[in-house]
Design an enzyme around this catalytic site. Structure first.
Site, PDB file in Angstrom:
ATOM      1  N   SER A 157      15.096  21.684 -15.528  1.00 19.10           N
ATOM      2  CA  SER A 157      13.921  22.484 -15.854  1.00 19.10           C
ATOM      3  C   SER A 157      14.396  23.797 -16.450  1.00 19.10           C
ATOM      4  CB  SER A 157      13.117  22.733 -14.575  1.00 19.10           C
ATOM      5  OG  SER A 157      12.367  23.917 -14.703  1.00 19.10           O
ATOM      6  N   LYS A 195      15.856  21.657 -10.259  1.00 15.85           N
ATOM      7  CA  LYS A 195      15.207  20.417 -10.698  1.00 15.85           C
ATOM      8  C   LYS A 195      16.135  19.465 -11.448  1.00 15.85           C
ATOM      9  CE  LYS A 195      11.252  19.489 -11.016  1.00 15.85           C
ATOM     10  NZ  LYS A 195       9.977  19.954 -11.508  1.00 15.85           N
ATOM     11  N   GLU A 209       9.968   8.292 -16.696  1.00 18.95           N
ATOM     12  CA  GLU A 209       8.637   8.867 -16.947  1.00 18.95           C
ATOM     13  C   GLU A 209       8.157   8.530 -18.357  1.00 18.95           C
ATOM     14  OE1 GLU A 209       7.873  12.958 -14.656  1.00 18.95           O
ATOM     15  OE2 GLU A 209       9.732  12.940 -15.792  1.00 18.95           O
ATOM     16  N   HIS A 264       0.843  -1.223   0.000  1.00 23.15           N
ATOM     17  CA  HIS A 264       0.000   0.000   0.000  1.00 23.15           C
ATOM     18  C   HIS A 264       0.865   1.255   0.000  1.00 23.15           C
ATOM     19  CE1 HIS A 264      -3.308  -2.719   1.295  1.00 23.15           C
ATOM     20  NE2 HIS A 264      -2.341  -3.257   2.034  1.00 23.15           N
TER      21      HIS A 264
END
Ligand code: ARG
Length: 480
Positions: A277, A283, A290, A156
């Site tokens: 970024s 970043k 992804e 979970h």
């Protein structure tokens, strides 16, 4: 450009229709397989005296030249010629004239295209399995090098029990092993010769399908001509196996994305595999996992496209089926790109061992140990679970971890606790004690790594294991 069917037609094909029906931009990729198939067909026609040996020689020479023209980029495509089959045939007619017009005897584009895709997918299935095996090799190495690294295992997405990082990697090894098995299994049904089915009903010419099968390395020939020209199950099976494999890669991606966040900080992605970024200087984005996660959706889409394409199609060939190639090629390319980039990226991951260990040491991951301790000292497990639960609640209330409680505090919840319980509460100990088969103990995982290495060294690709009948002109014997 004259159409092969123009005898029946009194009007030229509308240009818009030519553009609409053309598939050459997509099926050009099959050229080498189309030529390979035509060579085998031509040799068979000569052997059966359906064409003369001289005609066959001209065809064989011409096809060889066409292959070189395509490879050198000297081949002109024209949408009026629809597909790769007609392009090659037309070029052959330009080159050698009359003999070329005999090549299509006892053959239809329907069995020809079915053959081309099978030849193509046979190669690509083998390539996919090989790529998967490389990825599995990388996982095994990663597991071996980091054998003592402990991190929290989750259920979970809540910290559950400590596990070896290696155990976690070997879980993915298992998934990819099943994927490789699935590809090897679908390979068996791809590896069947459809040529000789002609348009749908077979042919009146005395062809020798077994000869062609041996030439092309097929261990079996199709049993029913109608099925053979309209069967695309093997494409769907490949895409289904690819979808499952992409699902696995997407789960792996998700974990890498989560683990590389500052909240987890379990791993650091290599700079070469991340991007920054344009606005936020701090970043470092996990673009590769992804994109793999995103591309899984594309491959599932290809599978649904193929199923929908074939759904409700009457026998036998229907032009709809030309639409099978874009999703198939997309799946082959996408899956391969994702497997390969993982294979390259994984060895470069930085494993933040200490952060993982600290995460495995806090958050009451050792609560099960309390319950197990009581249960192995005669308390029924449900009762033991309740006592351990109370101890956890007590610890939370007092802002302590379980191993930070005193023996007296533990005894508040069960008299059975003794000092030795504290030996059981470290992450290493918890891992070490999970020795049941398939569990996370170092001994188990080392055995799993050893077995995997052995399997990887020994596993043969389907091309080897279903080695085509030797080129001795004998019958293939087995048919499916
Ligand atoms: N380009 C076609 C395909 O990919 C080849 C078969 C064409 N057959 C036909 N009867 N029009 O499906």
């Amino acid at each position: 450009m004259a159409k092969p069917w123009e005898g029946r037609f009194s009007k030229k094909t509308d240009r818009m229709v030519e553009l609409f029906t053309s598939s050459i931009d997509v099926d050009m990729r099959l050229y080498a397989y189309d030529i390979q198939g035509s060579l085998a067909h031509c040799m068979m026609l000569a052997k059966q005296s359906i064409i003369s040996q001289d005609e066959a020689d001209q065809i064989i020479q011409g096809l060889g030249e066409i292959k070189r023209e395509i490879e050198h980029g000297d081949f002109v495509c024209d949408h009026a010629l629809e597909d790769i089959h007609m392009h090659i045939e037309n070029r052959l007619i330009q080159k050698i004239g009359k003999a070329a017009q005999k090549l299509h005897t006892a053959r239809s584009r329907n069995d020809q295209v079915a053959l081309d895709i099978r030849l193509y997918l046979r190669d690509e299935t083998t390539n996919t399995i090989n790529a998967l095996m490389e990825l599995m090799g990388v996982l095994v190495d990663l597991a071996e090098v980091n054998i003592n690294v402990v991190l929290p295992g989750y259920t979970h997405l809540q910290r559950a029990q400590p596990v070896l990082f290696s155990h976690h990697m070997m879980a993915y090894y298992e998934m990819f092993k099943r994927d490789a098995d699935r590809f090897a299994d679908s390979f068996k049904r791809t590896n069947i010769l459809p040529l000789g089915s002609a348009a749908l009903a077979g042919t009146t010419f005395p062809i020798d399908r077994d000869f062609v099968a041996v030439e092309l390395g097929f261990p079996a020939i199709s049993e029913n001509s109608m099925d053979a020209v309209s069967d695309r199950d093997f494409i769907i099976e490949f895409t289904a196996a690819a979808s499952i494999c992409m699902m696995h890669l997407s789960r792996f991606s998700e974990e890498l994305i989560t683990w590389s966040s500052s909240e987890f900080n379990f791993i650091t992605l290599p700079d070469a595999f991340a991007t920054g970024s344009s606005i936020m200087p701090q970043k470092k984005n996990p673009d590769v996992p992804e994109l793999v996660r995103g591309k899984a959706g594309r491959v599932f889409g290809d599978l649904i496209a193929l199923l929908t394409l074939m759904k409700s199609l009457p026998l036998a060939y229907n032009r709809d089926m030309q639409e099978d190639k874009p999703p198939l090629f997309d799946t082959v390319d996408t899956l391969r790109a994702c497997i390969d980039i993982f294979t390259k990226m994984l060895p470069k991951l930085e494993i933040n061992q200490e952060v993982m260990y600290n995460a495995a040491s806090t958050g009451y991951l050792n609560a099960t140990e309390l319950a197990d301790y009581l249960a192995s000292n005669g308390v029924a497990f449900r009762k033991a679970h309740a006592c351990a639960g109370k101890a956890v609640a007590y610890a939370i209330e007092n802002n302590k971890e379980l191993h930070e409680l005193t023996l007296q505090e533990l005894k508040l919840h069960s008299k059975i606790f003794k000092k030795e319980i504290f030996d059981f509460l470290t992450p290493e100990k918890m891992v070490e004690r999970r020795e049941s088969y398939g569990g996370t103990s170092v001994t188990n995982v080392e055995l799993a790594i050893k077995a995997a290495k052995k399997a990887l060294g020994k596993l043969s690709t389907p091309n080897e294991s279903t080695a085509p009948a030797s080129k001795n002109g004998k019958k293939t014997g087995k048919k499916t």
